[in-house]
Design an enzyme around this catalytic site. Structure first.
Site, PDB file in Angstrom:
ATOM      1  N   HIS A 142       0.656  -1.025   0.043  1.00  0.00           N
ATOM      2  CA  HIS A 142      -0.043   0.093   0.067  1.00  0.00           C
ATOM      3  C   HIS A 142       0.787   1.226  -0.094  1.00  0.00           C
ATOM      4  O   HIS A 142       0.744   2.255  -0.754  1.00  0.00           O
ATOM      5  CB  HIS A 142      -1.060   0.029   1.416  1.00  0.00           C
ATOM      6  CG  HIS A 142      -1.873   1.244   1.438  1.00  0.00           C
ATOM      7  ND1 HIS A 142      -3.091   1.180   1.074  1.00  0.00           N
ATOM      8  CD2 HIS A 142      -1.704   2.452   1.817  1.00  0.00           C
ATOM      9  CE1 HIS A 142      -3.631   2.107   1.332  1.00  0.00           C
ATOM     10  NE2 HIS A 142      -2.672   3.155   1.639  1.00  0.00           N
ATOM     11  N   GLU A 143       1.750   1.156   0.784  1.00  0.00           N
ATOM     12  CA  GLU A 143       2.625   2.548   0.928  1.00  0.00           C
ATOM     13  C   GLU A 143       3.519   2.681  -0.247  1.00  0.00           C
ATOM     14  O   GLU A 143       4.009   3.673  -0.694  1.00  0.00           O
ATOM     15  CB  GLU A 143       3.618   2.563   2.242  1.00  0.00           C
ATOM     16  CG  GLU A 143       2.704   2.260   3.644  1.00  0.00           C
ATOM     17  CD  GLU A 143       1.746   3.428   3.942  1.00  0.00           C
ATOM     18  OE1 GLU A 143       1.680   4.664   3.358  1.00  0.00           O
ATOM     19  OE2 GLU A 143       0.620   3.378   4.553  1.00  0.00           O
ATOM     20  N   HIS A 190       1.909   4.531  -2.644  1.00  0.00           N
ATOM     21  CA  HIS A 190       2.061   6.143  -2.592  1.00  0.00           C
ATOM     22  C   HIS A 190       3.268   6.562  -3.066  1.00  0.00           C
ATOM     23  O   HIS A 190       3.364   7.664  -3.877  1.00  0.00           O
ATOM     24  CB  HIS A 190       1.808   6.262  -1.095  1.00  0.00           C
ATOM     25  CG  HIS A 190       0.395   6.230  -0.573  1.00  0.00           C
ATOM     26  ND1 HIS A 190      -0.745   6.943  -0.994  1.00  0.00           N
ATOM     27  CD2 HIS A 190       0.073   5.665   0.475  1.00  0.00           C
ATOM     28  CE1 HIS A 190      -1.682   6.883  -0.397  1.00  0.00           C
ATOM     29  NE2 HIS A 190      -1.555   5.966   0.691  1.00  0.00           N
ATOM     30  N   GLU A 215      -4.387   8.027  -2.884  1.00  0.00           N
ATOM     31  CA  GLU A 215      -5.033   6.705  -2.396  1.00  0.00           C
ATOM     32  C   GLU A 215      -5.309   5.960  -3.445  1.00  0.00           C
ATOM     33  O   GLU A 215      -5.200   4.719  -3.365  1.00  0.00           O
ATOM     34  CB  GLU A 215      -6.345   7.215  -1.364  1.00  0.00           C
ATOM     35  CG  GLU A 215      -6.026   7.778  -0.102  1.00  0.00           C
ATOM     36  CD  GLU A 215      -4.847   6.990   0.546  1.00  0.00           C
ATOM     37  OE1 GLU A 215      -4.746   5.947   0.590  1.00  0.00           O
ATOM     38  OE2 GLU A 215      -4.292   7.791   1.583  1.00  0.00           O
TER      39      GLU A 215
END
Length: 498
Positions: free
Chosen positions: A266-267, A270, A296
């Site tokens: 997830h990160e 980003h 997001e």
């Protein structure tokens, strides 16, 4: 300073960006490395940087330069015109509040975050509730000033800080669709899931060092450049830093390696967005990420769309077995796929599956609006949380650590942020579908751990556009449609009921 007003503004905003970057690195350090005894000094440092940023843009000359540059927009290129538009937006956000309020908010949020960290560890909401009330009051003061300036509601003014132009009128119809569709869809998926074999849980313990090694291998496959970033631990996973120096964090459970791994993915999504922003516009407002909905979408596209697809588990299974020293039927692609697609009525947002995740977010959306309006008092938040979770998800936390203390956002003063998570999930579904349509071999490439084609598509259609366009404009160019719930709901039905 240049006599050309636009050029002078570029210089000012480059300095503003450097100060912002310094704050970001100090903020990362605050969450990962800083000893507790440094909290007071760090609060002073961050407050000073916030005031310096405010003073840099609130000088009378900046307003004059903006007006002069706006009067001569015909002389600017399209990217410069977009940059000037974003400069005006940043200037409004930065200067709308007086310096003493800026400093007070900075100090209050630093104190509150430090108190939250200990309150969460001790499961003691009362230890942080007064500080949260102060942050809420200062945030409300800031929002009311900004709302008056923009001619909008208090909540819309706060959303705008995270998603430029975002409003309740934009969000509410989308959330209304999800509130109508998701409960029945969740029940149908749970019934469908119950009819199949349950996944096996890989047997730990999985030492944090080995999990970190696995995370770094997956990050490298996704395209993360370790000469411009690193992976560390924090109480709440996040991505910080600047495009040239990106700091990712996660948290490990030795009983379950998949939680930390999916957090890392997830990160990394980003981070890839930040690293893909146009080099020529670094340090300028137009060269920044579009907003948190798009941000997001990039993290959730990687975590929920690409890296929970069956193809990804064909890549992950042998890599996990080798790196973690794990073996057996629990670490096969088929079992990991069943684990990754497991839907449950859980308590923790960051661990939630993609079906129930929007229910967590919409609950927070309703709570933060009620807190800001005064309909909900801070002291009543724990009880309201338990009641809300029972209604929305059918489960309620036994303690506040798994309830209203689980997220850092409100303690950090980030009211108006939560909706961007679910709006980002919807955008991710739209973008991944468009990417699959454009890249017919994408599944096979993911199964080989080759994410370069997907990253290239995202670079061209999202990352390199930065803030040159509005969110819906970028989405429409990339997918043919503005933001909506259709692609997301279709994705859930295909993955979980197909």
């Amino acid at each position: 300073m240049s006599n050309n007003p636009y050029t002078a503004l570029e210089t000012r905003f480059r300095r503003y960006s450097a100060l912002s970057g310094a704050s970001a690195i100090l903020g990362w350090d605050q969450e990962t490395m800083m000893p507790s005894g440094g909290a007071e000094a760090r609060a002073e440092q961050l407050a000073t940087l916030d005031v310096l940023q405010h003073e840099l843009l609130s000088a009378p000359a900046v307003g004059e330069e903006l007006a002069e540059a706006e009067a001569a927009t015909a002389t600017l290129t399209p990217w410069q015109q977009a940059n000037l538009r974003e400069m005006r937006r940043v200037h409004t956000n930065e200067t709308v509040a007086p310096a003493d309020l800026v400093e007070a908010r900075s100090r209050a949020t630093s104190a509150c975050v430090n108190a939250w960290r200990e309150a969460r560890r001790q499961d003691d909401f009362s230890a942080v509730s007064d500080k949260l009330a102060k942050v809420l009051d200062l945030t409300r003061q800031y929002g009311e000033i900004k709302a008056e300036k923009l001619g909008c509601s208090l909540y819309d003014a706060l959303i705008d800080s995270y998603e430029p132009g975002g409003t309740m009128a934009w969000i509410d119809p989308i959330f209304a669709t999800l509130k109508t569709e998701l409960p029945a869809l969740m029940d149908g998926i749970l019934a469908h899931q119950a009819a199949g074999p349950a996944p096996l849980a890989p047997e730990g313990p999985f030492p944090a060092a080995k999990q970190k090694a696995l995370g770094e291998k997956v990050m490298a496959a996704l395209g993360f450049d370790f000469t411009h970033g690193r992976l560390d631990e924090s109480a709440h996973p996040f991505t910080g830093g600047i495009p040239e120096d990106i700091r990712i964090t996660t948290r490990y459970s030795e009983e379950d390696f998949t939680r930390a791994l999916m957090g890392v993915i997830h990160e990394t999504g980003h981070a890839l967005y930040e690293s893909g922003l146009p080099q020529d516009w670094r340090g300028q407002p137009v060269g920044s990420s579009r907003g948190m909905v798009m941000h997001e979408s990039q993290s959730l596209l990687m975590e929920m769309q690409a890296c929970r697809a069956p193809a990804f588990y064909r890549f992950l299974a042998p890599l996990a077995a080798e790196t973690l020293g794990a073996d057996g039927p629990a670490v096969t692609p088929e079992n990991l796929n069943r684990l990754g697609h497991r839907v449950s009525r859980g308590l923790i947002r960051v661990d939630a599956d993609e079906v129930t995740y929007p229910l967590h977010v919409m609950l927070r959306y309703d709570f933060e609006k009620a807190l800001l309006s005064g309909d909900l008092q801070v002291k009543d938040l724990p009880g309201a949380w338990r009641d809300g979770m029972k209604t929305a998800l059918g489960v309620a936390p036994e303690d506040d650590r798994d309830g209203c203390l689980q997220d850092i956002h409100w303690y950090h003063g980030s009211f108006g942020y939560f909706p961007t998570y679910t709006l980002g999930a919807l955008a991710a579904a739209q973008l991944f579908k468009a990417a699959k349509d454009a890249l017919p071999e994408l599944d096979a490439q993911i199964a080989e751990g080759d994410f370069a084609p997907l990253l290239g598509w995202l670079r061209a259609n999202v990352h390199e556009k930065a803030s040159s366009r509005l969110t819906d404009e970028i989405l429409t160019e990339a997918t043919g449609a503005e933001l909506g719930a259709d692609a997301f709901l279709a994705h859930l039905r295909t993955r979980y009921l197909g």
